[in-house]
Design an enzyme around this catalytic site. Structure first.
Site, mmCIF file in Angstrom:
data_model
loop_
_atom_site.group_PDB
_atom_site.id
_atom_site.type_symbol
_atom_site.label_atom_id
_atom_site.label_comp_id
_atom_site.label_asym_id
_atom_site.label_seq_id
_atom_site.Cartn_x
_atom_site.Cartn_y
_atom_site.Cartn_z
ATOM 1 N N HIS A 106 -2.991 0.255 8.571
ATOM 2 C CA HIS A 106 -4.394 -0.005 8.875
ATOM 3 C C HIS A 106 -4.583 -0.133 10.383
ATOM 4 O O HIS A 106 -3.731 -0.702 11.067
ATOM 5 C CB HIS A 106 -4.867 -1.283 8.188
ATOM 6 C CG HIS A 106 -4.570 -1.302 6.723
ATOM 7 N ND1 HIS A 106 -5.084 -0.380 5.844
ATOM 8 C CD2 HIS A 106 -3.776 -2.116 5.986
ATOM 9 C CE1 HIS A 106 -4.627 -0.637 4.630
ATOM 10 N NE2 HIS A 106 -3.829 -1.680 4.691
ATOM 11 N N GLU A 123 -3.995 -8.116 6.625
ATOM 12 C CA GLU A 123 -3.994 -8.548 5.232
ATOM 13 C C GLU A 123 -2.710 -9.305 4.905
ATOM 14 O O GLU A 123 -1.755 -9.327 5.687
ATOM 15 C CB GLU A 123 -4.138 -7.349 4.289
ATOM 16 C CG GLU A 123 -3.009 -6.343 4.366
ATOM 17 C CD GLU A 123 -3.305 -5.036 3.628
ATOM 18 O OE1 GLU A 123 -4.487 -4.763 3.336
ATOM 19 O OE2 GLU A 123 -2.350 -4.293 3.356
ATOM 20 N N HIS A 181 3.413 0.268 5.553
ATOM 21 C CA HIS A 181 3.713 -0.545 4.373
ATOM 22 C C HIS A 181 3.260 0.162 3.101
ATOM 23 O O HIS A 181 2.473 1.108 3.149
ATOM 24 C CB HIS A 181 3.003 -1.903 4.474
ATOM 25 C CG HIS A 181 1.506 -1.786 4.484
ATOM 26 N ND1 HIS A 181 0.789 -1.553 5.638
ATOM 27 C CD2 HIS A 181 0.587 -1.848 3.494
ATOM 28 C CE1 HIS A 181 -0.504 -1.490 5.351
ATOM 29 N NE2 HIS A 181 -0.658 -1.662 4.057
ATOM 30 N N ARG A 201 -3.428 6.962 5.360
ATOM 31 C CA ARG A 201 -2.375 7.355 4.426
ATOM 32 C C ARG A 201 -1.479 8.365 5.126
ATOM 33 O O ARG A 201 -1.954 9.395 5.590
ATOM 34 C CB ARG A 201 -3.050 7.967 3.187
ATOM 35 C CG ARG A 201 -2.194 8.077 1.950
ATOM 36 C CD ARG A 201 -2.975 8.735 0.812
ATOM 37 N NE ARG A 201 -4.088 7.925 0.357
ATOM 38 C CZ ARG A 201 -5.332 8.379 0.196
ATOM 39 N NH1 ARG A 201 -5.639 9.636 0.476
ATOM 40 N NH2 ARG A 201 -6.273 7.575 -0.241
#
Length: 324
Positions: A106, A123, A181, A201
């Site tokens: 991200h 996150e 991740h 992605r």
């Protein structure tokens, strides 16, 4: 102040079908779906087009956006309202990976604002359930340069330089922006993140959907969003002492604690923030402002900032406690 009508608020989960999703959200967390590939349950969301709707009490049928516009700092806390205005700063989810998710990352706030007019996406994950020998991928297993990374990406050997961690229930990970991740097959997590749906992605295992199409990759965007110099500080160690809030993650975007409840707790909110409770095992009753709500395993509840005192009751339950 409108807090005479505020109380512990529940929302209807927003269920998302995913190519990698499964049935644990229905079978273990009792989500209402007939689908065989539910990947995510968005518990509290202010993402445009996916705004949570209240499912209980006097405000039932109102959207989270309606509440923010009407109650402002009484929901968010005054400082949070100054910073975020009428936007809710967090997106709260449960995620079930029947298959591996794509390898992804991200962008940070700066890149996300410039490219997508969005927050970044810091996150954390708390493993709610994990099949035997299941993994998360977090970071690299060696020192990696952009050149090394691109070589492995081109040759489809990216997994050779990624760090695989075997996981079990209760394991917790802090995923900062820029860290490569993914959630591996067989893992179900609670995810707490900034309100953002921006994901780059980079590899999707060459899989295709029912129509033979591969999902879009974002490698041109990703390469300068990856932080190749991050330390391996993603595993979260925390205490599990009963009936107190055990801090897990404290960062500029959210604070999360582990709370094992085996008796009646009288809680005071002196944080000038809303509190969110995600129930990951057992069942609790939460009473505030004359209203009582039951929160069962797999459910999430929002306590507006205006509720300065409340009670949590249970013989045996585990909660994630979140505020900003």
């Amino acid at each position: 102040m409108n807090n005479e009508t505020l109380y512990p608020i529940k929302f209807t989960p927003i269920l998302k079908e995913k190519i990698w999703g499964g049935q644990k959200l229905r079978e273990i967390l009792n989500k209402n779906s007939e689908s065989s590939n539910i990947g995510e349950s968005w518990e509290i969301s202010d993402v445009e087009g996916d705004t949570s709707i209240v499912s209980n009490g006097l405000l039932k049928g109102k959207s989270l956006k309606d509440l923010l516009l009407k109650f402002k700092g009484d929901i968010l806390g005054e400082k949070n309202h100054e910073v975020f205005g009428d936007k809710f700063p967090l997106l709260i989810k449960f995620i079930d990976a029947k298959q591996d998710l794509s390898i992804q990352l991200h962008p940070n706030d700066e890149i996300a604002a410039k490219r997508h007019n969005s927050f970044g996406k810091t996150e954390m994950w708390y493993v709610v359930q994990a099949d035997e020998n299941s993994n998360l991928i977090v970071g690299f297993n060696q020192k990696v340069t952009p050149e090394i990374y691109l070589k492995h990406l081109k040759e489809k050997t990216l997994t050779e330089i990624l760090n695989f961690d075997k996981v079990s229930e209760g394991d917790t990970y802090f995923i900062e922006v820029g860290r490569v991740h993914t959630i591996g097959a067989g893992v179900m997590v609670a995810e707490i993140q900034q309100t953002s749906d921006i994901t780059y992605r980079v590899y999707d295992w060459d899989r295709v959907d029912d129509e033979g199409n591969k999902r879009e990759l974002h490698n041109d965007l990703a390469i300068d969003a990856i932080d190749f110099d991050m330390p391996d500080n993603f595993r979260v160690n925390y205490s599990k002492e009963e009936n107190i809030s055990n801090e897990m993650v404290s960062c500029p975007y959210f604070n999360t604690s582990y709370l094992k409840v085996t008796e009646t707790l009288d809680k005071l909110n002196n944080k000038d923030s809303f509190f969110i409770y995600m129930c990951t095992s057992g069942e609790v009753e939460i009473e505030a402002n004359g209203f009582t709500e039951t929160v069962a395993k797999g459910e999430t509840i929002l306590l507006p900032a205006a509720l300065k005192s409340y009670q949590i009751r249970s013989k045996n339950a585990t909660l994630l406690e979140v505020y900003v």
